[in-house]
Write an enzyme that holds these catalytic residues in place. Structure first.
Site, mmCIF file in Angstrom:
data_model
loop_
_atom_site.group_PDB
_atom_site.id
_atom_site.type_symbol
_atom_site.label_atom_id
_atom_site.label_comp_id
_atom_site.label_asym_id
_atom_site.label_seq_id
_atom_site.Cartn_x
_atom_site.Cartn_y
_atom_site.Cartn_z
ATOM 1 N N LYS A 136 -16.423 17.022 -27.432
ATOM 2 C CA LYS A 136 -17.637 16.227 -27.669
ATOM 3 C C LYS A 136 -18.606 17.000 -28.572
ATOM 4 O O LYS A 136 -19.203 16.458 -29.489
ATOM 5 C CB LYS A 136 -18.323 15.856 -26.349
ATOM 6 N N SER B 290 -21.681 12.762 -24.580
ATOM 7 C CA SER B 290 -21.842 12.944 -23.139
ATOM 8 C C SER B 290 -22.917 13.985 -22.863
ATOM 9 O O SER B 290 -23.117 14.925 -23.660
ATOM 10 C CB SER B 290 -20.503 13.428 -22.578
ATOM 11 N N TYR C 199 -12.390 19.315 -22.963
ATOM 12 C CA TYR C 199 -12.949 17.970 -23.142
ATOM 13 C C TYR C 199 -14.407 18.064 -23.637
ATOM 14 O O TYR C 199 -14.791 17.442 -24.623
ATOM 15 C CB TYR C 199 -12.889 17.181 -21.824
HETATM 16 N N1 UFG Z 1 -17.487 14.654 -6.536
HETATM 17 C C1 UFG Z 1 -17.179 14.814 -5.201
HETATM 18 N N2 UFG Z 1 -15.986 14.356 -4.773
HETATM 19 C C2 UFG Z 1 -15.076 13.727 -5.586
HETATM 20 C C3 UFG Z 1 -15.399 13.560 -6.950
HETATM 21 C C4 UFG Z 1 -16.619 14.041 -7.407
HETATM 22 O O1 UFG Z 1 -17.959 15.369 -4.441
HETATM 23 O O2 UFG Z 1 -13.990 13.346 -5.097
HETATM 24 C C5 UFG Z 1 -18.789 15.117 -7.040
HETATM 25 C C6 UFG Z 1 -18.695 16.154 -8.137
HETATM 26 O O3 UFG Z 1 -18.595 17.452 -7.599
HETATM 27 C C7 UFG Z 1 -20.007 15.895 -8.883
HETATM 28 C C8 UFG Z 1 -20.278 14.421 -8.692
HETATM 29 O O4 UFG Z 1 -19.450 14.026 -7.607
HETATM 30 O O5 UFG Z 1 -21.022 16.610 -8.248
HETATM 31 C C9 UFG Z 1 -19.892 13.589 -9.900
HETATM 32 O O6 UFG Z 1 -18.566 13.908 -10.273
HETATM 33 P P1 UFG Z 1 -17.728 13.031 -11.319
HETATM 34 O O7 UFG Z 1 -16.384 13.657 -11.427
HETATM 35 O O8 UFG Z 1 -17.814 11.598 -10.944
HETATM 36 O O9 UFG Z 1 -18.572 13.198 -12.643
HETATM 37 P P2 UFG Z 1 -18.961 14.519 -13.456
HETATM 38 O O10 UFG Z 1 -20.438 14.567 -13.475
HETATM 39 O O11 UFG Z 1 -18.277 15.716 -12.983
HETATM 40 O O12 UFG Z 1 -18.312 14.199 -14.860
HETATM 41 C C10 UFG Z 1 -18.741 13.083 -15.577
HETATM 42 C C11 UFG Z 1 -17.612 12.568 -16.462
HETATM 43 C C12 UFG Z 1 -17.306 13.542 -17.540
HETATM 44 C C13 UFG Z 1 -18.546 13.966 -18.265
HETATM 45 C C14 UFG Z 1 -19.574 14.471 -17.276
HETATM 46 C C15 UFG Z 1 -20.856 14.805 -17.928
HETATM 47 O O13 UFG Z 1 -16.466 12.318 -15.696
HETATM 48 O O14 UFG Z 1 -16.444 12.912 -18.465
HETATM 49 O O15 UFG Z 1 -19.833 13.452 -16.327
HETATM 50 O O16 UFG Z 1 -21.632 15.582 -17.090
HETATM 51 F F1 UFG Z 1 -18.290 14.966 -19.123
#
Ligand code: UFG
Length: 371
Positions: A185, A156, A181
């Protein structure tokens, strides 16, 4: 005389060429068997489809802890082929041994099976360390015993943390992990690297995914989040479908043009295809070193607010949302420099964000129709 010699030579040459192409045809008819752990999961199932469509024979191991057995029907309907399936846990070494013994002709492994919820990993670190690390150790232990030399590992972009320089390349520094998590990785990448160094019988490609979204165009497989979704896209589509009242946008005071976080959202189908080229590269002996790392992203960063806007434009469906405080542990901005994957793997993300968002919406609607 010369003409005659040339003719004989040309005939011989064409006989040799025919013979060679017969061998090639024969080779291409041999189906290669690949083991996919976590093959009924979100990325796993899309990868199984692409591998089967590329002619590979697939054995899936999945404990169904975060997926559904019906995914197998979706895969079978799309490809016309049913993969071998074993409900087993990669922590169960004896079960793995039985499966390896039954399929002595497995040529490579794609290892997806892992726990992946960042928040849960903070609550239950030991579960994450055990699941993610011991599963990998079991596979690495067994691979040489069964003559399996090729491994594709699901990593990731989380390993880069908040990069100082964007876009992020494969040689960008690895930062201390922000969650158990993320740490698993990093540790798994290190375990693979040390194992590759210690043997000449293991080749590996580590794929560092950015943010996979979307669903297969058949609408037969897609993401199936458990309970209240933690990730942006499933929460967004459930809100658009009226299942959730409104989407919370976590923060609009980041150092980005509109203040919301930026990610590199990649179609899960494009991501799945990257695994096919990685497997082909390893089996064809085309790797430049025994361990290779590739960023699998589009190269384009989108903010949360831009993504909501793109979804509304692509689907004509409104997404009610409100701005709330930042989510703990969120990275401000990250997107990929995918040029190494583009040039070395010959892989490039193809789908437009609009098509990907439409596929994810169709998938959400199909789930609503099922309920
Ligand atoms: N977000 C919101 N509202 C929500 C959910 C997410 O605003 O209800 C925002 C988060 O703050 C972030 C973006 O949307 O800015 C993406 O969030 P995600 O949770 O969809 O994804 P992440 O980038 O946080 O995490 C993902 C995977 C992880 C991995 C990571 C790597 O879920 O497993 O990418 O950067 F590790």
């Amino acid at each position: 005389m010369c003409d005659l010699r040339c003719e004989i030579f040309a005939n011989r040459k064409s006989q040799i060429t025919n013979h060679k192409s017969q061998i090639t045809n024969h080779k291409s008819q041999i189906t290669m068997k690949i083991l996919v752990t976590g093959g009924t999961g979100y990325i796993g199932s899309h990868t199984v489809v692409e591998l089967q469509q590329a002619g590979y024979e697939i054995v899936i191991i999945d404990n169904l802890s975060n997926s559904n057995i019906e995914v197998l029907d979706g895969i079978t309907k799309i490809t016309g082929k049913k993969p071998y399936f074993y409900q087993a846990d990669c922590l169960d070494k004896a079960a793995l041994q039985n499966i390896f013994s039954e399929h002595g002709d497995i040529r490579g492994i794609i290892h997806f099976a892992a726990s992946k919820a960042v928040g849960e990993s903070v609550q239950e670190p030991l579960l994450y360390y055990r699941n993610n690390i011991v599963s990998l150790l079991n596979l690495l232990d067994l691979m040489p015993q069964y003559g399996i030399e090729a491994l594709v590992f699901s990593s990731s972009c989380t390993v880069y943390g908040q990069p100082e320089i964007l876009p992020v390349t494969e040689s960008s520094p690895i930062q201390p992990a922000l969650s158990p998590y993320g740490n698993t990785k990093q540790i798994c990448e290190e375990i693979i690297r040390d194992t590759v160094c210690a043997t000449d019988k293991l080749k590996t490609i580590i794929l560092r995914y950015f943010n996979p979204i979307g669903a297969h165009k058949s609408v037969l497989i897609g993401e199936l989040p458990n309970g209240v979704p933690q990730n942006l896209i499933p929460y967004l589509t459930q809100t658009a479908a009226g299942i959730r009242k409104e989407l919370s946008v976590f923060g609009n005071d980041y150092d980005t043009p509109d203040g919301s976080c930026i990610r590199d959202y990649i179609s899960v189908v494009d991501l799945a295809k990257a695994h096919v080229v990685a497997v082909e590269r390893m089996l064809a002996g085309k790797q430049k070193s025994e361990i290779e790392y590739f960023n699998i992203g589009t190269g384009r960063g989108l903010s949360v607010l831009e993504l909501i806007n793109a979804f509304e434009k692509a689907t004509n469906v409104k997404v009610p949302y409100k701005i709330v405080g930042r989510r703990e542990g969120d990275i401000e901005k990250v997107w990929a420099d995918p040029s190494l994957a583009n040039t070395e793997l010959g892989w490039t993300a193809q789908e437009t964000i609009e098509d990907t968002l439409r596929s994810t919406w169709k998938w959400q609607l199909s789930l609503r129709n099922c309920n």
